[in-house]
Enzyme design. Sequence first.
Site, PDB file in Angstrom:
ATOM      1  N   ASP A   1       0.421   5.274   0.600  1.00 45.49           N
ATOM      2  CA  ASP A   1      -0.520   6.227   0.942  1.00 45.49           C
ATOM      3  C   ASP A   1      -0.199   7.586   0.418  1.00 45.49           C
ATOM      4  OD1 ASP A   1      -2.368   4.542   2.477  1.00 45.49           O
ATOM      5  OD2 ASP A   1      -1.074   4.683   4.133  1.00 45.49           O
TER       6      ASP A   1
ATOM      7  N   GLU B   1      -3.288  10.997   3.377  1.00 51.01           N
ATOM      8  CA  GLU B   1      -4.273  10.544   4.231  1.00 51.01           C
ATOM      9  C   GLU B   1      -4.558  11.847   5.147  1.00 51.01           C
ATOM     10  OE1 GLU B   1      -4.749   6.381   5.710  1.00 51.01           O
ATOM     11  OE2 GLU B   1      -2.581   6.535   5.564  1.00 51.01           O
TER      12      GLU B   1
ATOM     13  N   HIS C   1       4.157   1.483   2.601  1.00 56.57           N
ATOM     14  CA  HIS C   1       3.872   0.383   3.241  1.00 56.57           C
ATOM     15  C   HIS C   1       4.179  -0.807   2.655  1.00 56.57           C
ATOM     16  CE1 HIS C   1       1.014   2.099   6.474  1.00 56.57           C
ATOM     17  NE2 HIS C   1       0.484   2.850   5.485  1.00 56.57           N
TER      18      HIS C   1
ATOM     19  N   GLU D   1       0.796  -1.293   0.172  1.00 57.34           N
ATOM     20  CA  GLU D   1      -0.081  -0.158  -0.052  1.00 57.34           C
ATOM     21  C   GLU D   1       0.907   1.154  -0.061  1.00 57.34           C
ATOM     22  OE1 GLU D   1      -3.236   2.240   3.077  1.00 57.34           O
ATOM     23  OE2 GLU D   1      -2.645   0.016   3.501  1.00 57.34           O
TER      24      GLU D   1
END
Length: 500
Positions: free
Chosen positions: A205, A208, A219, A203
């Site tokens: 991001d 956020e 991640h 993942e």
Amino acid sequence: MPIDIQTCSSSGCINEAKSLTIDGNWRWTHSESGSNCYTGDEWDESLCPDPEQCAKNCALGGIPSNEWDETLGVHKTTDGVKLDFVTEGQYSKNVGSRMFVLESESKYKLFKMTNKEISFDIDVSNLPCGLNGAIYFVEMEEAGDAGTGNAAGAAYGTGYCDGQCPRDIKFVKGSANIENWQISTSDPYHNSGYGNTGICCAEMDLWEANSQATAFTPHPDSKDGQTTCEGDEGCGNPQGNRTKVDTDRSGCDINSFRSGNADFYGPGKTLDTTKAFTFVTSFLTDDGTDSGNLVEIKQWYVQDGKRIDQPNANVAGLTGNSQTDEYCAAQKTAFGDDDDFTRKGGLKRMGAALQRGMVLTISMWDDIAVNMNWLDSIGDESLPEDAPGNRRGPCDVNAGDPATVRAKHPDASYTLSNLKVGDIGTTNPQFPDPSPTPPTPTPPTPPTPTPPSPTPSPAGDCPGGSLSACIGECPTLPADTYKMCVSVCIDRCSSAIIQV
């Protein structure tokens, strides 16, 4: 729902018409006759006696055009999309949404981002503490795991996975996730639960955030593609044994507040969240090619016609404003965090997923587990508030309580627009990377002057034949050279001592 994406190069940007689909978890799950397979937070046992039979008996509903606005709270804008928080539908209250970009009717668009950048315009002015307008990449399977047991596929938003190995996905790999189904008692609307199977993948991001705090976080996953885990024993727990799975749940975040720059992001601050702005994320490789290893992730912003760079970290033992393996290792040390990022392969593994291709996800959510405190408040209440890295934003620890935030801010929303993807430096070419500051030149060390010897005299060792004649031949500048020459004359000529 249609959405435009601009693909950019040095020649400019070309518009491409794509579409969004809503995640299967937000869809009506029903039998062929129209009976609910899932109501509130429970499965119908007659339709779902076991995972395989449930998948055969149940289908995901389509989304009529009016339901995007009226049920899901998702609105098409001129060049993007607006996501609402709580929407009062005809039959229920909907909370947030999660959508994916499609390449075609049956496949997700795979974004291959090494040596590329992605740019959005964002408006989070109506997004308070406790909420998360999240825009990110996940390594979902291109067809949404369509196949045996799953006739829906990408068109119906199936196949979700992420770095947290979620266990609340209703259908995983063609089976209903009903084994050991647990109701989420912290959901005030009684609409959530989780099964035995978690689904994991890399993942990235990009964004956020709410109006008070923001973070961007890779991640990595130590394995390629998707993997599953089973129960607490296999999946661990995001609030407990976080490192048991193949993904790095914590990641390596850059949050300006957490990094010691509390005045950078928020209402009226350097990056003013009362107004819209652009954010750009670049993925740099070691050799400047699409096939190189990922070595740096940079994010910067544009507001009011001015480029605004991420501030340098202002924490003891930590410096820099972009993610590198060195920055991430130093951050873990500075904040006293376990370095699962390095163990799971760091930027090289994150880059491998970005090379294979990842699905762009656009979502809005609140946090029934920990109130979004990891983003905008105190990350770990068992530690002192002023422990390094523990304060993530200015919000109160109770501001993100789902019952509170749904009651106080049901009309919260954010808007995403002007999506661009392309070669580095092409999505916003009028705002190039700043030139590096040249190092301050070090002046060369002057050589120790060697005094020229006066012209030797044929009459002995005394140049010029006498002390006065010797001194007369000495250069008067520079003064040090003159003094040294006079000393030589005194040593080699017999006469009175002369003060110099």
